[in-house]
Design an enzyme around this catalytic site. Sequence first.
Site, short mmCIF file in Angstrom:
data_model
loop_
_atom_site.label_atom_id
_atom_site.label_comp_id
_atom_site.label_asym_id
_atom_site.label_seq_id
_atom_site.Cartn_x
_atom_site.Cartn_y
_atom_site.Cartn_z
N LEU A 158 19.74 -29.13 11.48
CA LEU A 158 18.63 -29.58 12.34
C LEU A 158 18.33 -31.07 12.15
O LEU A 158 17.57 -31.65 12.92
CB LEU A 158 17.37 -28.75 12.06
CG LEU A 158 17.54 -27.25 12.29
CD1 LEU A 158 16.24 -26.51 11.96
CD2 LEU A 158 17.97 -26.95 13.72
N LYS A 159 18.88 -31.67 11.12
CA LYS A 159 18.69 -33.11 10.84
C LYS A 159 17.22 -33.50 11.00
O LYS A 159 16.86 -34.39 11.77
CB LYS A 159 19.59 -33.96 11.73
CG LYS A 159 21.09 -33.69 11.52
CD LYS A 159 21.96 -34.69 12.27
CE LYS A 159 23.44 -34.53 11.97
NZ LYS A 159 24.05 -33.34 12.55
N LEU A 160 16.37 -32.83 10.22
CA LEU A 160 14.92 -33.07 10.33
C LEU A 160 14.57 -34.50 9.89
O LEU A 160 15.15 -35.03 8.94
CB LEU A 160 14.16 -32.05 9.46
CG LEU A 160 14.39 -30.59 9.83
CD1 LEU A 160 13.70 -29.68 8.81
CD2 LEU A 160 13.91 -30.27 11.23
N ASP A 171 10.83 -36.71 10.01
CA ASP A 171 9.45 -36.90 10.48
C ASP A 171 8.62 -37.23 9.24
O ASP A 171 9.19 -37.43 8.16
CB ASP A 171 8.96 -35.62 11.19
CG ASP A 171 7.92 -35.93 12.26
OD1 ASP A 171 6.98 -36.70 11.96
OD2 ASP A 171 8.03 -35.40 13.38
N PRO A 231 6.47 -36.57 5.91
CA PRO A 231 6.73 -35.51 4.92
C PRO A 231 6.03 -34.20 5.22
O PRO A 231 6.62 -33.12 5.12
CB PRO A 231 6.22 -36.14 3.61
CG PRO A 231 6.40 -37.62 3.82
CD PRO A 231 6.12 -37.86 5.27
N ASN A 232 4.76 -34.27 5.63
CA ASN A 232 3.99 -33.06 5.88
C ASN A 232 4.61 -32.21 7.00
O ASN A 232 4.71 -30.98 6.90
CB ASN A 232 2.56 -33.49 6.26
CG ASN A 232 1.62 -32.32 6.30
OD1 ASN A 232 1.54 -31.57 5.32
ND2 ASN A 232 0.95 -32.12 7.41
N THR A 233 5.06 -32.88 8.04
CA THR A 233 5.63 -32.17 9.19
C THR A 233 6.98 -31.56 8.84
O THR A 233 7.30 -30.43 9.22
CB THR A 233 5.76 -33.14 10.39
OG1 THR A 233 4.45 -33.59 10.72
CG2 THR A 233 6.40 -32.48 11.59
N ARG A 292 40.79 -31.84 10.25
CA ARG A 292 41.85 -31.39 11.14
C ARG A 292 43.06 -30.95 10.32
O ARG A 292 43.38 -31.59 9.31
CB ARG A 292 42.29 -32.54 12.07
CG ARG A 292 41.22 -32.99 13.06
CD ARG A 292 40.90 -31.91 14.08
NE ARG A 292 39.86 -32.30 15.03
CZ ARG A 292 38.56 -32.00 14.91
NH1 ARG A 292 38.13 -31.32 13.87
NH2 ARG A 292 37.70 -32.36 15.82
O1 C5P Z 1 35.10 -31.95 15.43
P1 C5P Z 1 34.57 -30.58 15.16
O2 C5P Z 1 34.40 -29.77 16.43
O3 C5P Z 1 35.32 -29.84 14.09
O4 C5P Z 1 33.11 -30.87 14.61
C1 C5P Z 1 32.42 -29.87 13.95
C2 C5P Z 1 31.00 -30.29 13.69
O5 C5P Z 1 30.93 -31.41 12.84
C3 C5P Z 1 30.19 -30.64 14.93
O6 C5P Z 1 28.98 -29.90 14.85
C4 C5P Z 1 29.95 -32.12 14.83
O7 C5P Z 1 28.68 -32.46 15.29
C5 C5P Z 1 30.07 -32.38 13.34
N1 C5P Z 1 30.64 -33.70 13.07
C6 C5P Z 1 29.91 -34.60 12.34
N2 C5P Z 1 30.41 -35.83 12.03
C7 C5P Z 1 31.63 -36.17 12.44
C8 C5P Z 1 32.41 -35.28 13.17
C9 C5P Z 1 31.88 -34.02 13.47
O8 C5P Z 1 28.79 -34.28 11.94
N3 C5P Z 1 32.10 -37.38 12.12
#
Ligand code: C5P
Length: 225
Positions: free
Chosen positions: A61-63, A65, A67-69, A176
């Site tokens: 979720l990469k929060l 905001d 700290p409290n929130t 990959r």
């Molecule tokens: O490229 P792929 O589909 O395997 O990515 C998987 C997840 O990794 C995705 O949710 C993407 O947002 C995240 N990602 C990332 N940073 C990157 C490449 C992919 O956070 N450099």
Amino acid sequence: MNHNPVFLALDMPRLDAAEALVRKVSGHIGGIKLGLEFFCAHGHHGVHELHKLGLPIFLDLKLHDIPNTVAAAMQAIHVLEPSIVTVHAAGGRAMMEDAKAAAGENCKVVGVTVLTSLDDDDLTAIGVKSDPNEQALRLAELAHSAGLDGIVCSGHEVGAVHKQWKDGFFVVPGLRLDDGKQGDQKRIVTPRQARDAGASVLVIGRPISRAEDPMAAAKAIEATL
Ligand code: C5P
């Protein structure tokens, strides 16, 4: 946490498609990663549905905001029993400390440093004078000292980061298989290389989700680990 370090990234808007994909590959992955797109579309209901499939859940979720929130948001997702949640390290020390304090006992809280979509010019435009590498290192140190469990980092960085932070929990995306299909323009990191360099979790999306046979792709990746 399951022995298989692969968390399948479900970057798709449809809940039924996500469920169908997980059912196909569930014996060959260790968990599933749900991002903001999925969470905004399906919320707690969507996470509950996927929970029924029995795999650990990573809420990406990469929060970011005050700290409290952020602490309140962590408490609000507690009921979903996520194994991993991400917060932006740029939110600062107090935000990270409070996020960790509010997380469940079995939940790893992991910092995102610099998004790979940002380059030098983007950082300059928001007033950051360091280059992306330097800034990522600075934020990794801050995340460590604020008590987070680890950070998200690339397969190229994880070896160096692991040497500095021996017991860190490292989430590595962008992997990959070296199957000759990547062209020669990119220096790829394979799931095995990332694991050997110290990755705790391997986030893999399209190599499985877009494969002609997702189960075969997940099995092939599992076999390399
Ligand atoms: O490229 P792929 O589909 O395997 O990515 C998987 C997840 O990794 C995705 O949710 C993407 O947002 C995240 N990602 C990332 N940073 C990157 C490449 C992919 O956070 N450099």
